[in-house]
Design a protein around this motif. Structure first.
Motif, PDB file in Angstrom:
ATOM      1  N   VAL A  64     103.344   5.054  73.185  1.00 32.35           N
ATOM      2  CA  VAL A  64     103.206   3.804  72.433  1.00 32.35           C
ATOM      3  C   VAL A  64     103.803   3.904  71.035  1.00 32.35           C
ATOM      4  CG1 VAL A  64     101.210   3.025  73.744  1.00 32.35           C
ATOM      5  CG2 VAL A  64     100.857   4.374  71.659  1.00 32.35           C
ATOM      6  N   ASN A  65     104.331   5.071  70.688  1.00 32.85           N
ATOM      7  CA  ASN A  65     104.952   5.263  69.380  1.00 32.85           C
ATOM      8  C   ASN A  65     106.469   5.153  69.523  1.00 32.85           C
ATOM      9  OD1 ASN A  65     105.500   5.950  66.724  1.00 32.85           O
ATOM     10  ND2 ASN A  65     105.332   8.145  67.103  1.00 32.85           N
ATOM     11  N   LYS A  66     107.008   4.062  69.034  1.00 31.29           N
ATOM     12  CA  LYS A  66     108.438   3.802  69.195  1.00 31.29           C
ATOM     13  C   LYS A  66     109.305   4.888  68.554  1.00 31.29           C
ATOM     14  CE  LYS A  66     111.702   0.028  69.069  1.00 31.29           C
ATOM     15  NZ  LYS A  66     111.831  -1.410  68.992  1.00 31.29           N
ATOM     16  N   SER A  67     108.874   5.447  67.442  1.00 33.29           N
ATOM     17  CA  SER A  67     109.707   6.437  66.747  1.00 33.29           C
ATOM     18  C   SER A  67     109.775   7.778  67.466  1.00 33.29           C
ATOM     19  CB  SER A  67     109.213   6.635  65.307  1.00 33.29           C
ATOM     20  OG  SER A  67     107.942   7.224  65.282  1.00 33.29           O
ATOM     21  N   SER A  68     108.943   7.988  68.472  1.00 34.46           N
ATOM     22  CA  SER A  68     108.995   9.235  69.245  1.00 34.46           C
ATOM     23  C   SER A  68     110.010   9.179  70.386  1.00 34.46           C
ATOM     24  CB  SER A  68     107.616   9.556  69.833  1.00 34.46           C
ATOM     25  OG  SER A  68     106.691   9.823  68.812  1.00 34.46           O
ATOM     26  N   ALA A  69     110.548   8.019  70.675  1.00 33.89           N
ATOM     27  CA  ALA A  69     111.490   7.873  71.795  1.00 33.89           C
ATOM     28  C   ALA A  69     112.712   8.760  71.585  1.00 33.89           C
ATOM     29  CB  ALA A  69     111.908   6.417  71.943  1.00 33.89           C
ATOM     30  N   GLY A  70     113.177   9.333  72.682  1.00 33.14           N
ATOM     31  CA  GLY A  70     114.386  10.148  72.657  1.00 33.14           C
ATOM     32  C   GLY A  70     114.160  11.633  72.483  1.00 33.14           C
ATOM     33  N   GLN A  71     112.911  12.070  72.416  1.00 32.78           N
ATOM     34  CA  GLN A  71     112.611  13.492  72.233  1.00 32.78           C
ATOM     35  C   GLN A  71     112.399  14.178  73.577  1.00 32.78           C
ATOM     36  OE1 GLN A  71     109.495  14.256  69.358  1.00 32.78           O
ATOM     37  NE2 GLN A  71     109.999  12.387  68.232  1.00 32.78           N
ATOM     38  N   THR A  72     112.547  15.496  73.573  1.00 31.21           N
ATOM     39  CA  THR A  72     112.277  16.263  74.783  1.00 31.21           C
ATOM     40  C   THR A  72     110.780  16.541  74.889  1.00 31.21           C
ATOM     41  OG1 THR A  72     112.618  18.360  73.638  1.00 31.21           O
ATOM     42  CG2 THR A  72     114.542  17.378  74.711  1.00 31.21           C
ATOM     43  N   ALA A  98      95.661   2.485  75.083  1.00 37.37           N
ATOM     44  CA  ALA A  98      95.475   1.358  76.003  1.00 37.37           C
ATOM     45  C   ALA A  98      95.610   0.026  75.261  1.00 37.37           C
ATOM     46  CB  ALA A  98      94.117   1.450  76.687  1.00 37.37           C
ATOM     47  N   ASP A  99      94.994  -0.067  74.098  1.00 38.75           N
ATOM     48  CA  ASP A  99      95.069  -1.300  73.301  1.00 38.75           C
ATOM     49  C   ASP A  99      96.505  -1.584  72.860  1.00 38.75           C
ATOM     50  OD1 ASP A  99      92.324  -1.544  73.590  1.00 38.75           O
ATOM     51  OD2 ASP A  99      91.872  -0.816  71.563  1.00 38.75           O
ATOM     52  N   ALA A 100      97.227  -0.536  72.490  1.00 37.21           N
ATOM     53  CA  ALA A 100      98.622  -0.722  72.082  1.00 37.21           C
ATOM     54  C   ALA A 100      99.467  -1.234  73.242  1.00 37.21           C
ATOM     55  CB  ALA A 100      99.192   0.588  71.539  1.00 37.21           C
ATOM     56  N   LEU A 101      99.181  -0.747  74.450  1.00 34.55           N
ATOM     57  CA  LEU A 101      99.933  -1.215  75.613  1.00 34.55           C
ATOM     58  C   LEU A 101      99.611  -2.674  75.924  1.00 34.55           C
ATOM     59  CD1 LEU A 101     101.953  -0.410  77.833  1.00 34.55           C
ATOM     60  CD2 LEU A 101      99.958   0.041  79.286  1.00 34.55           C
ATOM     61  N   CYS A 132     102.001  -5.802  76.542  1.00 37.90           N
ATOM     62  CA  CYS A 132     102.046  -6.431  77.865  1.00 37.90           C
ATOM     63  C   CYS A 132     100.626  -6.804  78.298  1.00 37.90           C
ATOM     64  CB  CYS A 132     102.691  -5.470  78.869  1.00 37.90           C
ATOM     65  SG  CYS A 132     102.948  -6.173  80.504  1.00 37.90           S
ATOM     66  N   PRO A 133     100.154  -7.953  77.878  1.00 38.26           N
ATOM     67  CA  PRO A 133      98.776  -8.358  78.189  1.00 38.26           C
ATOM     68  C   PRO A 133      98.453  -8.383  79.691  1.00 38.26           C
ATOM     69  CG  PRO A 133      99.734  -9.816  76.538  1.00 38.26           C
ATOM     70  CD  PRO A 133     100.842  -8.926  77.025  1.00 38.26           C
ATOM     71  N   GLN A 134      99.462  -8.564  80.536  1.00 40.67           N
ATOM     72  CA  GLN A 134      99.233  -8.605  81.985  1.00 40.67           C
ATOM     73  C   GLN A 134      98.654  -7.296  82.524  1.00 40.67           C
ATOM     74  OE1 GLN A 134     102.065  -9.335  80.286  1.00 40.67           O
ATOM     75  NE2 GLN A 134     103.475 -10.524  81.554  1.00 40.67           N
ATOM     76  N   LEU A 135      98.814  -6.195  81.799  1.00 33.91           N
ATOM     77  CA  LEU A 135      98.345  -4.892  82.271  1.00 33.91           C
ATOM     78  C   LEU A 135      96.878  -4.613  81.946  1.00 33.91           C
ATOM     79  CD1 LEU A 135     101.437  -2.656  81.437  1.00 33.91           C
ATOM     80  CD2 LEU A 135     100.684  -3.459  83.685  1.00 33.91           C
ATOM     81  N   LYS A 136      96.243  -5.496  81.205  1.00 35.24           N
ATOM     82  CA  LYS A 136      94.886  -5.244  80.698  1.00 35.24           C
ATOM     83  C   LYS A 136      93.913  -4.756  81.773  1.00 35.24           C
ATOM     84  CE  LYS A 136      91.084  -7.246  78.158  1.00 35.24           C
ATOM     85  NZ  LYS A 136      90.514  -8.399  77.509  1.00 35.24           N
TER      86      LYS A 136
END
Length: 144
Positions: free
Chosen positions: A43-51, A95-98, A102-106
């Protein structure tokens, strides 16, 4: 038949959720369940792209599992996010961040409390992997 898809969710998709993904895949195979797709994200956008974190990869290898080529991704960048039939999140905050994305996943989210081993050394990752192994096997037995 609708494809069953599980999203394993943590904060950055570098430590816990990659282990969850691979251990859940293994548990499903052990149970003879072959028709479930398992992915992971954070849920942390800045972590994308890491191994994957080194100690997480070590814990998987220790169990005879591998997650080669893993690159962390942000849940909000997943096309068709609402298509996941199940989500397993490491805590209520994730879970809250997701749900905000995307509210449909609640109503499809299961929350399990898995402590974050980030920057706590190999022992913390080993303990985390034990909890993940137990929780993913319980999740597979309960939902599939």
């Amino acid at each position: 038949m609708k494809v069953r898809k599980v999203l394993c969710l943590c904060f950055g998709n570098t430590c816990r959720s990659p282990m969850m993904q691979r251990i859940l895949q293994d548990a499903l195979l052990d149970f003879g369940i072959l028709d479930v797709e398992v992915e992971s994200a954070g849920v942390n956008k800045s972590s994308a792209g890491q191994t994957i974190a080194e100690f997480s990869a070590n814990e998987l290898r220790h169990r005879g599992l591998a997650l080669e080529g893993h690159v962390s991704r942000y849940a909000g960048d997943i096309p068709h996010l609402a298509d996941f039939t199940h989500v397993v999140a490491v805590g209520q905050a994730e879970a809250d961040a997701l749900v905000a994305l995307c509210p449909q996943l609640k109503d499809r989210i299961s929350v399990i409390e898995i402590p974050n081993p980030w920057q706590k050394g190999p022992e913390a990752y080993a303990e985390c992997a034990i909890v993940i192994n137990d929780e993913m096997r319980l999740f597979a037995a309960k939902h599939f």
